[in-house]
Design a protein around this motif. Structure first.
Motif, short mmCIF file in Angstrom:
data_model
loop_
_atom_site.label_atom_id
_atom_site.label_comp_id
_atom_site.label_asym_id
_atom_site.label_seq_id
_atom_site.Cartn_x
_atom_site.Cartn_y
_atom_site.Cartn_z
N LEU A 1 0.83 -1.21 0.00
CA LEU A 1 0.00 0.00 0.00
C LEU A 1 0.87 1.26 0.00
O LEU A 1 0.62 2.19 -0.76
CB LEU A 1 -0.92 -0.01 1.22
N PHE A 2 1.88 1.28 0.85
CA PHE A 2 2.77 2.44 0.92
C PHE A 2 3.45 2.69 -0.42
O PHE A 2 3.49 3.82 -0.91
CB PHE A 2 3.83 2.18 2.00
N GLU A 3 3.95 1.65 -1.05
CA GLU A 3 4.73 1.81 -2.28
C GLU A 3 3.87 2.24 -3.46
O GLU A 3 4.30 3.05 -4.28
CB GLU A 3 5.49 0.52 -2.61
N VAL A 4 2.65 1.70 -3.60
CA VAL A 4 1.83 2.09 -4.75
C VAL A 4 1.38 3.54 -4.62
O VAL A 4 1.16 4.23 -5.62
CB VAL A 4 0.61 1.15 -4.96
N CYS A 5 1.23 4.03 -3.39
CA CYS A 5 0.93 5.45 -3.20
C CYS A 5 2.18 6.30 -3.37
O CYS A 5 2.12 7.43 -3.88
CB CYS A 5 0.36 5.68 -1.80
N ASN A 6 3.31 5.76 -2.98
CA ASN A 6 4.57 6.50 -3.02
C ASN A 6 4.97 6.88 -4.44
O ASN A 6 5.54 7.95 -4.67
CB ASN A 6 5.67 5.67 -2.37
N VAL A 7 4.68 6.02 -5.43
CA VAL A 7 5.09 6.33 -6.80
C VAL A 7 4.42 7.60 -7.31
O VAL A 7 5.00 8.35 -8.10
CB VAL A 7 4.80 5.14 -7.76
N THR A 8 3.19 7.85 -6.85
CA THR A 8 2.49 9.07 -7.25
C THR A 8 2.94 10.26 -6.42
O THR A 8 3.10 11.37 -6.93
CB THR A 8 0.97 8.87 -7.10
N GLY B 1 1.43 -1.00 -9.94
CA GLY B 1 0.93 -2.20 -9.27
C GLY B 1 0.95 -3.40 -10.19
O GLY B 1 1.38 -4.49 -9.80
N ALA B 2 0.52 -3.20 -11.44
CA ALA B 2 0.54 -4.30 -12.41
C ALA B 2 1.97 -4.70 -12.74
O ALA B 2 2.29 -5.89 -12.82
CB ALA B 2 -0.19 -3.87 -13.69
#
Length: 422
Positions: A125-132, A354-355
């Motif tokens: 969860l942290f990482e997929v938000c972090n990319v944005t 994520g994909a």
């Protein structure tokens, strides 16, 4: 004044400096838990090989299962930073349950499995938000510098974290050492709470929202080539790493202490790679840096099955292989991360990443399984040749694509219509 001018421009900006400081502290904490949790399983609970396998599976499974759905969820959120803060505090809370249970003489392997899975899920969860969030913090012309700083922190954590973790385990015992990792998550959340970036608006929900990231990866030619190269490296690299420790200790006669020093040489190489990657990209361009990075990562590993002769010579060869390979992996990680930041539209960024990560992580257990099966069937040495040689061939996916000829980062797309929209 001269000293200030030597500080990277991004670190002179308060918002990015706070973000980077929190990430650096958290990465060091991660390395502490990387050594403390397995040691707690072995030294406190007497875990055997099967139990350690389940523990590793619990740690890796969320990345395979949750990157895609959590990426789709993150793209629909207006406040991804808040989700990252919640993930940090959740990871701290889960980590603290282990020393508490140990103090109460109630620690079990089942609890370790649950905590490993829960922390893995919150990390996704942290990482997929972090990319944005990172894109919102950094202008396009500083993507390479931002990725260099973040990856430099990662290399520093690789170098310092295990040593700090080992000392804490020795002084406090393994479960109590995890308090330091919990504190690192709290500090990371505190630094995130002190920044106020303008985040991209949430993506509208349309037909195909959940799978749009996967379809975007597969239809975008450059991204598809990068995924194919990265996936090939993941497969063969995990085949290699499954057997590496066994091979160097049993067939090359390397002791645990020497092995630790060899791996530390890799961490130093990674730090140097992070520092010099910006100059490499400026000199030869983003596309050529990807090619050089992939080759720099994989070619030195061919030295490992080649290593033979007196022990000092073998150790020297392994030092060189680890050092150069980690320089290469930092160049490719920084170049690839910068390219993806520029190429992927904000509206689908979390879903695409994520994909991308789901697909890549899927190759890891397959490579590990193949390494184990081949190592048993044909021996460790021939399997290492297959693993290292196969990894070198990953660069062939890049060559027919537009990437090698790309000098500058692609212009950012601000909007992306949903695939399913009419």
């Amino acid at each position: 004044m001269a000293l200030v001018e030597r500080i990277p421009a991004l670190l002179r900006e308060r918002t990015f400096r706070r973000y980077w400081t929190g990430q650096t502290i958290s990465l060091v904490g991660d390395q502490i838990s990387l050594i403390a949790i397995p040691l707690a399983a072995v030294l406190i609970l007497g875990a055997d090989a099967a139990a350690m396998g389940w523990l590793k599976t619990a740690e890796l499974l969320p990345a395979l299962l949750l990157n895609l759905p959590l990426g789709a969820w993150a793209d629909r959120q207006a406040h991804r930073r808040r989700a990252m803060i919640a993930a940090d505090l959740g990871r701290a809370g889960l980590m603290l349950t282990l020393p508490v249970a140990y103090a109460l003489d109630a620690l079990t392997l089942g609890q370790l499995y649950v905590v490993a899975f829960g922390i893995g899920a919150l990390t996704v969860l942290f990482e997929v938000c972090n990319v944005t969030l990172l894109v919102a913090l950094v202008p396009t012309d500083r993507y390479v510098q931002a990725n260099s700083l973040v990856n430099g922190s990662r290399s520093t954590a690789w170098l310092a974290g295990p040593g700090i973790g080992g000392i804490l385990v020795q002084v406090l015992t393994a479960p109590l050492a995890l308090i330091a990792d919990a504190l690192s998550y709290v500090l990371s959340a505190g630094y995130l709470a002190r920044i106020k970036p303008v985040e991209p608006p949430p993506a509208p929900v349309a037909k195909g929202h959940f799978t749009e990231g996967l379809r975007w990866v597969l239809r975008e030619r450059s991204m598809r080539a990068l995924f194919a190269s990265s996936g090939t490296v993941q497969f063969f690299n995990y085949m290699f790493h499954t057997l590496f420790v066994l091979y160097v200790t049993t067939e090359l006669g390397i002791g645990a202490g020497l092995l630790g020093l060899i791996l530390a040489a890799g961490a130093v190489g990674g730090l140097i790679g992070a520092v010099c990657s910006g100059a490499v990209v400026r000199r030869i361009g983003i596309g050529a840096s990807l090619v050089v990075g992939f080759l720099g990562f994989t070619l030195p590993l061919l030295l490992i099955p080649l290593a033979s002769g007196p022990l000092p010579l073998v150790v020297a060869v392994l030092f060189v292989a680890e050092f150069l390979s980690c320089v290469g992996v930092m160049i490719v990680d920084i170049a690839a991360g910068s390219f993806q930041m520029a190429l992927i539209p904000d509206a689908v960024r979390a879903r695409v990443m994520g994909a991308y990560r789901t697909l890549n992580h899927g190759f890891r257990p397959l490579g590990a399984l193949a390494g184990g099966l081949l190592g048993t069937a044909i021996g460790l040495h021939p399997t290492l040749w297959i693993a290292t040689g196969g990894a070198v061939l990953a660069v062939l996916w890049l060559l027919p694509s537009p990437l090698p000829r790309m000098r500058e980062l692609p212009a950012r797309e601000e909007e992306s219509a949903p695939v399913g929209a009419a």
